[in-house]
Motif scaffolding. Structure first.
Motif, PDB file in Angstrom:
ATOM      1  N   SER A 262       0.831  -1.210   0.000  1.00  0.00           N
ATOM      2  CA  SER A 262       0.000   0.000   0.000  1.00  0.00           C
ATOM      3  C   SER A 262       0.862   1.254   0.000  1.00  0.00           C
ATOM      4  O   SER A 262       0.546   2.244  -0.674  1.00  0.00           O
ATOM      5  CB  SER A 262      -0.927  -0.002   1.220  1.00  0.00           C
ATOM      6  OG  SER A 262      -1.793  -1.112   1.191  1.00  0.00           O
ATOM      7  N   MET A 263       1.963   1.221   0.725  1.00  0.00           N
ATOM      8  CA  MET A 263       2.869   2.367   0.753  1.00  0.00           C
ATOM      9  C   MET A 263       3.516   2.590  -0.614  1.00  0.00           C
ATOM     10  O   MET A 263       3.690   3.745  -1.047  1.00  0.00           O
ATOM     11  CB  MET A 263       3.939   2.164   1.827  1.00  0.00           C
ATOM     12  CG  MET A 263       3.411   2.257   3.253  1.00  0.00           C
ATOM     13  SD  MET A 263       4.698   1.976   4.492  1.00  0.00           S
ATOM     14  CE  MET A 263       5.756   3.402   4.218  1.00  0.00           C
ATOM     15  N   LEU A 264       3.856   1.507  -1.311  1.00  0.00           N
ATOM     16  CA  LEU A 264       4.415   1.643  -2.661  1.00  0.00           C
ATOM     17  C   LEU A 264       3.418   2.315  -3.598  1.00  0.00           C
ATOM     18  O   LEU A 264       3.783   3.181  -4.408  1.00  0.00           O
ATOM     19  CB  LEU A 264       4.811   0.272  -3.214  1.00  0.00           C
ATOM     20  CG  LEU A 264       6.099  -0.360  -2.687  1.00  0.00           C
ATOM     21  CD1 LEU A 264       6.335  -1.708  -3.364  1.00  0.00           C
ATOM     22  CD2 LEU A 264       7.307   0.555  -2.908  1.00  0.00           C
ATOM     23  N   VAL A 270       1.958   9.808  -5.305  1.00  0.00           N
ATOM     24  CA  VAL A 270       2.614  11.092  -5.003  1.00  0.00           C
ATOM     25  C   VAL A 270       3.476  11.530  -6.181  1.00  0.00           C
ATOM     26  O   VAL A 270       3.515  12.721  -6.532  1.00  0.00           O
ATOM     27  CB  VAL A 270       3.464  10.960  -3.719  1.00  0.00           C
ATOM     28  CG1 VAL A 270       4.365  12.181  -3.538  1.00  0.00           C
ATOM     29  CG2 VAL A 270       2.564  10.789  -2.501  1.00  0.00           C
ATOM     30  N   GLY A 271       4.167  10.586  -6.804  1.00  0.00           N
ATOM     31  CA  GLY A 271       4.984  10.913  -7.971  1.00  0.00           C
ATOM     32  C   GLY A 271       4.152  11.461  -9.114  1.00  0.00           C
ATOM     33  O   GLY A 271       4.521  12.458  -9.748  1.00  0.00           O
ATOM     34  N   PHE A 312      12.786  -2.158  -0.453  1.00  0.00           N
ATOM     35  CA  PHE A 312      11.587  -1.322  -0.469  1.00  0.00           C
ATOM     36  C   PHE A 312      11.903   0.081  -0.976  1.00  0.00           C
ATOM     37  O   PHE A 312      11.176   0.624  -1.818  1.00  0.00           O
ATOM     38  CB  PHE A 312      10.984  -1.244   0.945  1.00  0.00           C
ATOM     39  CG  PHE A 312       9.880  -0.239   1.076  1.00  0.00           C
ATOM     40  CD1 PHE A 312       8.581  -0.553   0.709  1.00  0.00           C
ATOM     41  CD2 PHE A 312      10.145   1.051   1.552  1.00  0.00           C
ATOM     42  CE1 PHE A 312       7.561   0.381   0.817  1.00  0.00           C
ATOM     43  CE2 PHE A 312       9.125   1.986   1.670  1.00  0.00           C
ATOM     44  CZ  PHE A 312       7.837   1.647   1.304  1.00  0.00           C
ATOM     45  N   TRP A 313      12.974   0.686  -0.482  1.00  0.00           N
ATOM     46  CA  TRP A 313      13.232   2.096  -0.802  1.00  0.00           C
ATOM     47  C   TRP A 313      13.670   2.293  -2.247  1.00  0.00           C
ATOM     48  O   TRP A 313      13.335   3.296  -2.860  1.00  0.00           O
ATOM     49  CB  TRP A 313      14.276   2.664   0.164  1.00  0.00           C
ATOM     50  CG  TRP A 313      13.726   2.831   1.548  1.00  0.00           C
ATOM     51  CD1 TRP A 313      14.053   2.127   2.653  1.00  0.00           C
ATOM     52  CD2 TRP A 313      12.701   3.743   1.941  1.00  0.00           C
ATOM     53  NE1 TRP A 313      13.311   2.537   3.728  1.00  0.00           N
ATOM     54  CE2 TRP A 313      12.472   3.536   3.323  1.00  0.00           C
ATOM     55  CE3 TRP A 313      11.959   4.714   1.276  1.00  0.00           C
ATOM     56  CZ2 TRP A 313      11.532   4.261   4.041  1.00  0.00           C
ATOM     57  CZ3 TRP A 313      11.014   5.446   1.986  1.00  0.00           C
ATOM     58  CH2 TRP A 313      10.802   5.215   3.350  1.00  0.00           C
ATOM     59  N   LEU A 319       9.238   4.004  -8.365  1.00  0.00           N
ATOM     60  CA  LEU A 319       7.843   4.357  -8.590  1.00  0.00           C
ATOM     61  C   LEU A 319       7.632   5.872  -8.567  1.00  0.00           C
ATOM     62  O   LEU A 319       6.773   6.397  -9.282  1.00  0.00           O
ATOM     63  CB  LEU A 319       6.955   3.685  -7.531  1.00  0.00           C
ATOM     64  CG  LEU A 319       6.802   2.170  -7.676  1.00  0.00           C
ATOM     65  CD1 LEU A 319       5.955   1.608  -6.539  1.00  0.00           C
ATOM     66  CD2 LEU A 319       6.176   1.815  -9.023  1.00  0.00           C
ATOM     67  N   ILE A 320       8.403   6.583  -7.761  1.00  0.00           N
ATOM     68  CA  ILE A 320       8.297   8.045  -7.755  1.00  0.00           C
ATOM     69  C   ILE A 320       8.762   8.609  -9.099  1.00  0.00           C
ATOM     70  O   ILE A 320       8.113   9.486  -9.682  1.00  0.00           O
ATOM     71  CB  ILE A 320       9.123   8.642  -6.595  1.00  0.00           C
ATOM     72  CG1 ILE A 320       8.468   8.300  -5.252  1.00  0.00           C
ATOM     73  CG2 ILE A 320       9.238  10.162  -6.742  1.00  0.00           C
ATOM     74  CD1 ILE A 320       9.289   8.708  -4.042  1.00  0.00           C
ATOM     75  N   VAL A 321       9.897   8.093  -9.590  1.00  0.00           N
ATOM     76  CA  VAL A 321      10.392   8.514 -10.915  1.00  0.00           C
ATOM     77  C   VAL A 321       9.362   8.164 -11.981  1.00  0.00           C
ATOM     78  O   VAL A 321       9.043   8.977 -12.858  1.00  0.00           O
ATOM     79  CB  VAL A 321      11.745   7.837 -11.228  1.00  0.00           C
ATOM     80  CG1 VAL A 321      12.175   8.131 -12.664  1.00  0.00           C
ATOM     81  CG2 VAL A 321      12.810   8.318 -10.248  1.00  0.00           C
ATOM     82  N   LEU A 322       8.829   6.949 -11.904  1.00  0.00           N
ATOM     83  CA  LEU A 322       7.784   6.511 -12.834  1.00  0.00           C
ATOM     84  C   LEU A 322       6.610   7.477 -12.830  1.00  0.00           C
ATOM     85  O   LEU A 322       6.097   7.869 -13.883  1.00  0.00           O
ATOM     86  CB  LEU A 322       7.337   5.100 -12.437  1.00  0.00           C
ATOM     87  CG  LEU A 322       6.225   4.405 -13.222  1.00  0.00           C
ATOM     88  CD1 LEU A 322       6.388   2.886 -13.085  1.00  0.00           C
ATOM     89  CD2 LEU A 322       4.833   4.783 -12.727  1.00  0.00           C
ATOM     90  N   GLY A 323       6.159   7.873 -11.634  1.00  0.00           N
ATOM     91  CA  GLY A 323       5.000   8.745 -11.520  1.00  0.00           C
ATOM     92  C   GLY A 323       5.245  10.144 -12.040  1.00  0.00           C
ATOM     93  O   GLY A 323       4.428  10.695 -12.790  1.00  0.00           O
TER      94      GLY A 323
END
Length: 402
Positions: A262-264, A270-271, A312-313, A319-323
């Motif tokens: 869920s955090m991922l 956010v991304g 995880f990090w 995923l942030i870069v992806l977003g």
């Protein structure tokens, strides 16, 4: 052959933009609340995981059956009136879901919702393009994207809070209200154009076939657009194939529980929100060629980083870069479509391009599940990410040549 259409008859543009994006934002939050609630409703009604999986298939089947001819309808009708009608129908259908006592009735309602979504997709972009002058489209697309991705973050959380005791009725009722508010927003907005009316040709099938031929002629005249669309669509197919195995990847490859997964998802959301905000602030400086080519390449690079991650990090960073760059590419391609395709033919073009895409989605998802079982979920994720990188690299070359 692009057609730039501005809206000089309606000077209070800022007010119209606020109304438009507010309606989109409210209905988007309702949509993501609905996604959580409908899964709970079906599992409570049937206690079957297969029945929950069927939810995904019903809407795709509806899109496949209606998609090939929906554009012929939307291109000939008043987009504003059609959007109002669709939102009212969707509100009624969502409101009726808690009263559906059997799985068959739930599927019938979801099938009708899939039809409505197909018509809405064909009508909304032409209306928005007509309403918003070309100089403001990039910023408005980024603002709309920001609200939709924000809903992706907040909608499920709100649904979870409303379903503390496991009752999905309240989120569904709120979603129905959100569609009513969306219909009201279109009712307040101006009528910027009318459809062309019923065609002179006799025979529905001949009209649809003639529209397909016209759409293909438009695509042949805009080969660069077609190539970019095909490459972008291919990336979407590869990404969806990987997304269907995302939960399995998080558990088996990253060894995460439900909270970690869920955090991922939240990091990705956010991304996407951050990327949309950045594009909105830099709308005047950001070139479409960079958003489409460079944005998509960096977007899929984030996906590759996620697929290769063992912690995880690192996965979260990917995923942030992806977003961030995924939202930039999405805004760029939407704006590019508005520039290259006549609003009077957007529905028809969409009708010939979307059904093959739906078929590819279904095919790759089935093959992806089999491949993940045979070779492992990480192998599938890395393979899909590499295919995305290859397609995005070609997109960069095509945008540079243009």
């Amino acid at each position: 052959m692009p057609l730039m259409q501005t809206n000089e008859k309606h000077p209070p543009l800022r007010r119209f933009i606020i109304i438009l994006v507010s309606g989109v934002g409210v209905s988007s939050i309702g949509d993501f609340m609905y996604l959580v609630a409908i899964n709970i409703l079906v599992i409570d009604t049937t206690h079957s995981a297969a029945a929950v999986a069927g939810l995904w298939a019903v809407s795709r089947i509806a899109a496949l059956l209606v998609g090939p001819w929906a554009g012929s309808v939307t291109d000939r009708l008043s987009k504003r009136r059609l959007l109002i009608l669709i939102e009212l129908i969707r509100a009624a259908l969502i409101a009726s879901l808690p009263f559906a006592s059997t799985l068959a009735w739930i599927y019938v309602i979801l099938f009708c919702l899939g039809i409505c979504s197909t018509f809405f997709g064909n009508a909304f972009l032409p209306y928005q393009t007509r309403l918003i002058p070309d100089v403001a489209r990039k910023r408005v697309n980024a603002l709309t994207s920001t609200l939709r991705y924000s809903a992706f973050v907040t909608g499920p959380a709100l649904a979870g809070l409303l379903m503390v005791h496991g009752n999905p009725v309240l989120p569904l009722e709120i979603d129905a209200v959100s569609f009513l508010l969306s219909a009201l927003s279109f009712l307040v907005l101006p009528r910027v154009e009318e459809g062309s009316g019923a065609p002179k040709r006799s025979g529905v099938w001949r009209v649809v076939v003639a529209d397909w031929r016209e759409a293909f002629a438009i695509l042949r005249a805009n080969r660069r657009f077609f190539i970019l669309f095909a490459l972008n669509a291919a990336i979407g197919v590869f990404a969806l194939t990987a997304d269907t195995q995302e939960v399995v990847f998080a558990r088996q490859a990253l060894h995460l529980g439900q909270l970690g997964y869920s955090m991922l998802v939240e990091f990705a959301g956010v991304g996407f929100v951050a990327g949309s905000l950045i594009v909105m602030m830099l709308a005047k400086r950001a070139k479409l060629s960079w958003l489409i080519g460079g944005g998509r390449l960096l977007n899929v690079a984030g996906y590759l980083l996620f697929a290769l991650a063992h912690s995880f990090w690192l996965a979260a960073f990917g995923l942030i870069v992806l977003g961030i760059f995924g939202s930039a590419a999405s805004v760029g391609f939407t704006t590019y479509t508005q520039t290259m395709i006549l609003t009077s033919h957007m529905g028809r073009v969409n009708s010939v391009m979307t059904p093959p895409l739906q078929v590819m989605n279904l095919l790759f998802i089935l093959l992806g599940g089999a491949a993940a079982t045979a070779f492992g979920v990480r192998s599938l994720m890395v393979c899909m990410a590499l295919l995305m990188v290859a397609a995005a690299s070609v997109m960069v070359g095509v945008t540079r040549d243009g």
